[in-house]
Design an enzyme around this catalytic site. Structure first.
Site, mmCIF file in Angstrom:
data_model
loop_
_atom_site.group_PDB
_atom_site.id
_atom_site.type_symbol
_atom_site.label_atom_id
_atom_site.label_comp_id
_atom_site.label_asym_id
_atom_site.label_seq_id
_atom_site.Cartn_x
_atom_site.Cartn_y
_atom_site.Cartn_z
ATOM 1 N N SER A 115 33.786 35.447 33.748
ATOM 2 C CA SER A 115 35.156 35.134 34.949
ATOM 3 C C SER A 115 35.935 33.971 34.634
ATOM 4 O O SER A 115 36.277 33.756 33.494
ATOM 5 C CB SER A 115 34.133 35.160 36.324
ATOM 6 O OG SER A 115 34.643 35.311 37.263
ATOM 7 N N ASP A 260 36.018 45.780 37.770
ATOM 8 C CA ASP A 260 34.916 45.396 37.830
ATOM 9 C C ASP A 260 34.354 44.981 39.149
ATOM 10 O O ASP A 260 33.174 44.615 39.397
ATOM 11 C CB ASP A 260 34.507 44.402 36.845
ATOM 12 C CG ASP A 260 34.665 43.029 36.882
ATOM 13 O OD1 ASP A 260 35.545 42.925 37.944
ATOM 14 O OD2 ASP A 260 34.557 42.475 36.115
ATOM 15 N N HIS A 282 31.172 43.051 38.042
ATOM 16 C CA HIS A 282 31.274 41.956 37.429
ATOM 17 C C HIS A 282 30.140 40.972 37.328
ATOM 18 O O HIS A 282 29.820 40.573 36.606
ATOM 19 C CB HIS A 282 32.085 41.077 38.561
ATOM 20 C CG HIS A 282 32.674 39.957 38.209
ATOM 21 N ND1 HIS A 282 33.585 39.883 37.298
ATOM 22 C CD2 HIS A 282 32.515 38.707 38.545
ATOM 23 C CE1 HIS A 282 34.305 38.517 36.928
ATOM 24 N NE2 HIS A 282 33.472 37.805 37.910
#
Ligand code: CA
Length: 316
Positions: A115, A260, A282
């Site tokens: 991320s 995601d 994610h």
């Protein structure tokens, strides 16, 4: 800057966690004991905080450090300000990488960021390529995240408008809670700025290493002696027992392209794209929550192990 973040910055170096030594892990290893034994240490750099605050930074990468160490890797988990600009987080990360180099005696590290962490590791490699053997991003918004754009547009005076509050009502506080958990709203807004489309474009102009020139292609596989890789997922609802899937389902509605839950497929591309459509959302990408991922897709820990083997075979 709030006291909490000053404290965090001061203690950042001390927060490097040497997970376990490779020798203790190998005591339990029966076969494939060198599968992940990279030449340089592996450094895992986390994304925005939230669930890592609940479980601790080590657990942010649920079971992943152990799996990597089981195959001979030496793994470090770093910690930076949960909410801040990529530059601020990247500077903290450089200090920790310098510490890891000093501790291990290895001149470089293999950086893997999830991320926002994938942007942080790019910053480190751009500013200090001498310290970096490879950069890998997992589910990172290199071209920005639509959700960050939406949230930024709806920030007024350091708090969110009724539009945002309405959109995220009754949502276990997953995304909004991440933002509001920051003691200093300006830091959270700086973080959102870095993850927004204009913020990412500005960052890419200054630090273009590995970023694809086209909208959805590969980037350069090697820049300044640093190898660049990425992967991501496009799963949303992947495990019926994971309560966070509902949040991913909601946040995914902000995106036009496959995503995601928080990062678009093409936005995740950096360097050599290993794969951009794992059936991972994610949080699955870091084996959350508590290993609740799809049983019909490569397990995230296996994806990390394979990548460590890829780095090893590349002489990294
Ligand atoms: Ca999950």
């Amino acid at each position: 800057m709030g006291h909490r973040w000053r404290t965090a910055a001061l203690t950042a170096v001390a927060a490097i966690w040497l997970v376990t030594s490779a020798s203790s892990a190998s005591a339990w290893c029966l076969f494939n004991c060198n599968y992940t034994k990279t030449k340089y240490p592996i450094v895992l750099a986390h994304g925005m905080a939230g669930f890592d605050e609940l479980f601790g930074v080590y657990e942010y990468w649920f079971d992943i450090p152990d799996e990597l160490e089981d195959g001979g890797a030496r793994v470090f988990v770093t910690e930076v300000s949960q909410f801040n600009s990529t530059e601020a987080r990247g500077e903290q990360l450089i200090e920790q990488v310098e510490q890891i180099v000093a501790i291990t005696g290895k001149p470089k590290v293999n950086l893997i960021g999830h991320s926002h962490g994938g942007l942080d590791v790019r910053y480190v490699a751009a500013v200090r390529p001498d310290l970096v053997a490879s950069v890998t991003s997992v589910g990172s918004p290199h071209k920005g995240a639509d959700l960050a754009d939406f949230l930024l547009e709806n920030v007024e005076g350091g708090s969110f408008t009724q539009t945002v509050l309405g959109a995220f009502a009754n949502l276990l506080g997953t995304v909004l809670g991440l933002i509001s958990g920051s003691s200093n709203p300006q830091d959270a807004i700086a973080a959102l700025g870095s993850l927004s489309t204009p913020g990412a474009a500005a960052f890419n102009a200054q630090y273009p290493q590995g970023v694809p020139a086209s909208a959805c292609g590969n980037g350069a596989s090697s820049v300044n002696g640093v190898r660049y890789y990425s992967w991501s997922g496009t799963g949303i609802l992947t495990n019926a027992f994971d309560v966070s899937d509902a949040a991913m389902g909601l946040t995914s509605l902000f995106y036009d392209e496959a995503n995601d839950g928080l990062v678009g497929r093409c936005s995740s591309h950096l360097g050599s794209v290993i794969r951009d459509n794992y059936f991972h959302n994610h949080l699955d990408e870091v084996n959350q929550i508590l290993g609740l991922v799809s049983i019909f897709e490569s397990n995230p820990t296996s994806v990390f192990r394979s990548h460590a083997n890829r780095l090893k075979n590349a002489g990294l």
